[in-house]
Design a protein around this motif. Structure first.
Motif, PDB file in Angstrom:
ATOM      1  N   VAL A  62       0.787  -1.204   0.074  1.00 20.94           N
ATOM      2  CA  VAL A  62       0.011   0.153   0.004  1.00 20.94           C
ATOM      3  C   VAL A  62       0.872   1.227   0.041  1.00 20.94           C
ATOM      4  O   VAL A  62       0.673   2.137  -0.777  1.00 20.94           O
ATOM      5  N   MET A  63       1.996   0.999   0.698  1.00 22.59           N
ATOM      6  CA  MET A  63       2.887   2.443   0.859  1.00 22.59           C
ATOM      7  C   MET A  63       3.464   2.743  -0.389  1.00 22.59           C
ATOM      8  O   MET A  63       3.850   3.794  -0.821  1.00 22.59           O
ATOM      9  N   ALA A  64       3.808   1.423  -1.251  1.00 27.69           N
ATOM     10  CA  ALA A  64       4.734   1.320  -2.513  1.00 27.69           C
ATOM     11  C   ALA A  64       3.672   1.919  -3.500  1.00 27.69           C
ATOM     12  O   ALA A  64       4.053   2.883  -4.483  1.00 27.69           O
ATOM     13  N   THR A  65       2.258   1.946  -3.271  1.00 31.55           N
ATOM     14  CA  THR A  65       1.409   2.574  -4.222  1.00 31.55           C
ATOM     15  C   THR A  65       1.190   4.026  -3.935  1.00 31.55           C
ATOM     16  O   THR A  65       1.343   4.708  -5.038  1.00 31.55           O
ATOM     17  N   LEU A  66       1.207   4.560  -2.955  1.00 37.83           N
ATOM     18  CA  LEU A  66       1.086   6.001  -2.384  1.00 37.83           C
ATOM     19  C   LEU A  66       2.560   6.669  -3.032  1.00 37.83           C
ATOM     20  O   LEU A  66       2.381   7.787  -3.637  1.00 37.83           O
ATOM     21  N   GLU A  67       3.503   5.737  -2.835  1.00 42.95           N
ATOM     22  CA  GLU A  67       4.875   6.465  -3.447  1.00 42.95           C
ATOM     23  C   GLU A  67       4.741   6.267  -5.151  1.00 42.95           C
ATOM     24  O   GLU A  67       5.217   7.437  -5.561  1.00 42.95           O
ATOM     25  N   LYS A  68       4.230   5.424  -5.736  1.00 42.62           N
ATOM     26  CA  LYS A  68       4.296   5.324  -7.153  1.00 42.62           C
ATOM     27  C   LYS A  68       3.463   6.560  -7.482  1.00 42.62           C
ATOM     28  O   LYS A  68       3.677   7.048  -8.487  1.00 42.62           O
ATOM     29  N   LEU A  69       2.425   7.000  -6.867  1.00 43.05           N
ATOM     30  CA  LEU A  69       1.459   7.914  -7.282  1.00 43.05           C
ATOM     31  C   LEU A  69       2.003   9.301  -6.840  1.00 43.05           C
ATOM     32  O   LEU A  69       1.179  10.260  -7.345  1.00 43.05           O
ATOM     33  N   HIS A  70       2.916   9.317  -6.162  1.00 39.22           N
ATOM     34  CA  HIS A  70       3.841  10.653  -5.930  1.00 39.22           C
ATOM     35  C   HIS A  70       2.783  11.568  -4.656  1.00 39.22           C
ATOM     36  O   HIS A  70       2.757  12.772  -4.751  1.00 39.22           O
ATOM     37  N   PHE A  71       2.140  10.539  -3.909  1.00 37.06           N
ATOM     38  CA  PHE A  71       1.506  11.208  -2.872  1.00 37.06           C
ATOM     39  C   PHE A  71       2.290  11.440  -1.383  1.00 37.06           C
ATOM     40  O   PHE A  71       3.305  10.648  -1.492  1.00 37.06           O
ATOM     41  N   GLU A  72       1.821  12.259  -0.653  1.00 35.16           N
ATOM     42  CA  GLU A  72       2.495  12.509   0.675  1.00 35.16           C
ATOM     43  C   GLU A  72       2.108  11.453   1.693  1.00 35.16           C
ATOM     44  O   GLU A  72       0.871  11.466   1.892  1.00 35.16           O
ATOM     45  N   ALA A  73       2.870  10.885   2.747  1.00 35.81           N
ATOM     46  CA  ALA A  73       2.584   9.958   3.590  1.00 35.81           C
ATOM     47  C   ALA A  73       3.565  10.299   4.769  1.00 35.81           C
ATOM     48  O   ALA A  73       4.771  10.438   4.558  1.00 35.81           O
ATOM     49  N   TYR A  74       2.938  10.511   5.814  1.00 30.13           N
ATOM     50  CA  TYR A  74       3.740  11.094   7.269  1.00 30.13           C
ATOM     51  C   TYR A  74       3.360  10.205   8.310  1.00 30.13           C
ATOM     52  O   TYR A  74       2.137  10.161   8.614  1.00 30.13           O
ATOM     53  N   ARG A  75       4.357   9.586   8.796  1.00 37.58           N
ATOM     54  CA  ARG A  75       4.019   8.629   9.926  1.00 37.58           C
ATOM     55  C   ARG A  75       3.695   9.575  11.380  1.00 37.58           C
ATOM     56  O   ARG A  75       4.104  10.629  11.468  1.00 37.58           O
ATOM     57  N   VAL A  76       3.155   8.900  12.306  1.00 37.27           N
ATOM     58  CA  VAL A  76       2.826   9.381  13.418  1.00 37.27           C
ATOM     59  C   VAL A  76       3.750  10.104  14.151  1.00 37.27           C
ATOM     60  O   VAL A  76       3.693  11.059  14.794  1.00 37.27           O
ATOM     61  N   GLY A  77       5.100   9.252  14.202  1.00 39.54           N
ATOM     62  CA  GLY A  77       6.224   9.861  14.706  1.00 39.54           C
ATOM     63  C   GLY A  77       6.791  11.313  14.052  1.00 39.54           C
ATOM     64  O   GLY A  77       7.168  11.930  14.812  1.00 39.54           O
ATOM     65  N   GLU A  78       6.686  11.215  12.815  1.00 39.69           N
ATOM     66  CA  GLU A  78       6.852  12.529  12.203  1.00 39.69           C
ATOM     67  C   GLU A  78       5.955  13.889  12.752  1.00 39.69           C
ATOM     68  O   GLU A  78       6.522  15.107  12.646  1.00 39.69           O
ATOM     69  N   VAL A  79       4.773  13.472  12.850  1.00 39.64           N
ATOM     70  CA  VAL A  79       4.009  14.376  13.320  1.00 39.64           C
ATOM     71  C   VAL A  79       4.244  14.918  14.810  1.00 39.64           C
ATOM     72  O   VAL A  79       4.525  16.108  14.948  1.00 39.64           O
ATOM     73  N   HIS A  80       4.324  13.849  15.769  1.00 38.56           N
ATOM     74  CA  HIS A  80       5.057  14.243  16.799  1.00 38.56           C
ATOM     75  C   HIS A  80       6.458  15.016  16.808  1.00 38.56           C
ATOM     76  O   HIS A  80       6.412  16.237  17.654  1.00 38.56           O
ATOM     77  N   ARG A  81       7.127  14.964  15.829  1.00 40.26           N
ATOM     78  CA  ARG A  81       8.732  15.654  15.902  1.00 40.26           C
ATOM     79  C   ARG A  81       8.164  16.983  15.603  1.00 40.26           C
ATOM     80  O   ARG A  81       8.960  17.951  16.024  1.00 40.26           O
ATOM     81  N   ASN A  82       7.520  17.253  14.680  1.00 43.18           N
ATOM     82  CA  ASN A  82       7.198  18.695  14.074  1.00 43.18           C
ATOM     83  C   ASN A  82       5.876  18.737  13.463  1.00 43.18           C
ATOM     84  O   ASN A  82       5.818  18.756  12.187  1.00 43.18           O
ATOM     85  N   ILE A  83       4.807  19.154  13.978  1.00 40.91           N
ATOM     86  CA  ILE A  83       3.664  19.063  13.561  1.00 40.91           C
ATOM     87  C   ILE A  83       3.320  20.297  12.774  1.00 40.91           C
ATOM     88  O   ILE A  83       2.697  20.252  11.913  1.00 40.91           O
ATOM     89  N   GLN A  84       4.306  21.337  12.932  1.00 44.27           N
ATOM     90  CA  GLN A  84       4.074  22.359  11.984  1.00 44.27           C
ATOM     91  C   GLN A  84       4.433  22.007  10.710  1.00 44.27           C
ATOM     92  O   GLN A  84       3.930  22.816   9.666  1.00 44.27           O
ATOM     93  N   GLU A  85       5.042  21.187  10.272  1.00 48.98           N
ATOM     94  CA  GLU A  85       5.629  20.872   8.984  1.00 48.98           C
ATOM     95  C   GLU A  85       4.086  20.374   8.271  1.00 48.98           C
ATOM     96  O   GLU A  85       4.121  19.832   6.977  1.00 48.98           O
ATOM     97  N   MET A  86       3.233  19.755   9.095  1.00 49.82           N
ATOM     98  CA  MET A  86       1.826  19.337   8.543  1.00 49.82           C
ATOM     99  C   MET A  86       1.019  20.454   7.998  1.00 49.82           C
ATOM    100  O   MET A  86      -0.087  20.108   7.181  1.00 49.82           O
ATOM    101  N   GLU A  87       1.409  21.752   8.589  1.00 48.61           N
ATOM    102  CA  GLU A  87       0.573  22.910   7.915  1.00 48.61           C
ATOM    103  C   GLU A  87       0.433  22.898   6.408  1.00 48.61           C
ATOM    104  O   GLU A  87      -0.827  23.207   6.144  1.00 48.61           O
TER     105      GLU A  87
END
Length: 386
Positions: A196-221
């Motif tokens: 599933v993650m490979a499909t998102l990558e193939k379609l050039h979509f963005e995906a962010y793990r929950v840890g990435e949100v914890h580290r810097n939620i401002q980057e989700m804005e």
């Protein structure tokens, strides 16, 4: 179209005690005996008690089982924020004879509301209802951007799986295809199949793990700011802050982070609908989840009334920055708002026929560029433009 035929009125007895002078309940016009004037409203709240997407039978004869009912009791008791408040509550959508009928009803309602610049806030119901929410954009005759907040990625190919585990696949396969970008926020790797993650990558979509949100939620804005529609699966929030879903998950976003994402959504000049799904009141013994959702909606409303109308990049409201590169691209253009200090990035198409797109970005993207690195957001956007 007479929208009232799609909705069941609310029981005023439930909300009679919620009209304290400074609370939201005193400002929201709701459907009890007379259908509210939604055309003059900024935001319209609607409940959808549809759970067949989880493989269940709708409990339509049990009003207490309605997720929106419990959330409303919490939301109406919250104090009104600053500024004006033009909000209506349309009541609860009457489910269709089958699940597809409910999707189509939701599509018609979302389409009509956004056509009149009224933002629907949908309280579901299973997460597959986002398919109906998405179809409400088909009439726009342009591509749209979608962001979903979820601990998993609902894109299984298993036809026997419940509808709320495969609606993203339905969206991707929908004809006509008008989805330009999909942002997945808060997923947990151990809950998502690698394919599933490979499909998102193939379609050039963005995906962010929950840890990435914890580290810097401002980057989700910037991710949220790009979206036309945002959908939120309550299972993305850790059990301690929102126990009203199953199966229980000890990890995930905090309630504060969920509210922050909703604030970003409310602030976005492009976002025109919000859906919050998968709340199960019978599992919410002390109504903590309802309080969390109500606060998320409160922040969304507050964000909406703080919008800056930052869409004209040729105006004096913006400062333009050009960054030179030695290789392709030979130049990258950024825009910074003098009012909100938010950033945008202009992405050139590989084809002269398709022109360019200006997309939200962060200050970190600008710093990368002046250091000679091409931001990943630029690469993904150009790949989608073609």
């Amino acid at each position: 179209m007479n929208l009232s035929i799609f909705f069941e009125p609310l029981n005023e007895d439930v909300f009679a005690a919620l009209n304290k002078p400074r609370t939201l309940g005193a400002y929201i016009t709701r459907f009890v005996s007379k259908f509210p004037d939604w055309r003059s409203a900024d935001i319209a709240i609607l409940g959808v008690n549809e759970t067949r997407g989880r493989g269940e039978t709708n409990e339509q004869d049990n009003p207490a089982a309605s997720p929106a009912r419990v959330v409303r009791k919490k939301l109406y008791n919250l104090n009104k924020g600053s500024g004006r408040c033009r909000i209506v509550d349309l009541g609860n959508l009457r489910p269709g004879i089958n699940l597809e009928d409910t999707y189509l009803r939701l599509k018609e309602i979302v389409e009509l509301l956004i056509s009149h610049n009224t933002i629907p806030v949908i309280i579901g119901g299973s997460h597959d209802l986002e398919y109906g929410q998405y179809m409400g954009y088909e009439h726009l005759d342009r591509v749209v951007n979608m962001v979903t907040v979820d601990s998993s990625v609902d894109m299984t190919e298993d036809e026997d799986a419940p509808a709320n585990k495969r609606q993203l696949r339905q969206i991707l396969m929908h004809e006509p295809n008008y989805l330009f970008s999909l942002g997945q926020i808060g997923y947990q790797s151990y809950l998502v199949e690698p394919e599933v993650m490979a499909t998102l990558e193939k379609l050039h979509f963005e995906a962010y793990r929950v840890g990435e949100v914890h580290r810097n939620i401002q980057e989700m804005e910037p991710v949220v700011r790009l979206a036309d529609l945002l959908t939120f699966d309550i299972s993305a929030i850790r059990f301690q802050d929102a126990p009203g879903y199953q199966p229980a998950n000890p990890f995930g976003l905090t309630g504060e982070e969920a509210c922050q994402l909703c604030w970003y959504a409310g602030m976005s000049d492009t976002l025109t609908s919000l859906g919050i799904y998968e709340y199960e009141p019978e599992l919410d013994e002390r109504e903590l989840t309802a309080a969390t959702i109500a606060t998320m909606i409160w922040y969304f409303i507050e964000g909406y009334y703080h919008r800056k109308n930052e869409i004209d990049f040729s105006s004096s409201k913006f400062t333009k920055y050009a960054v030179a590169f030695n290789e392709e691209p030979d130049r990258m253009t950024f825009y910074k708002s003098r009012q909100s200090e938010k950033w945008w990035l202009e992405v050139e198409s590989l084809s002269n026929e398709k022109g360019s797109r200006i997309v939200p970005c962060s200050y970190e993207d600008y710093l990368q560029a002046i250091n000679g690195e091409v931001p990943n957001r630029w690469i993904l956007t150009q790949a989608r433009i073609g």
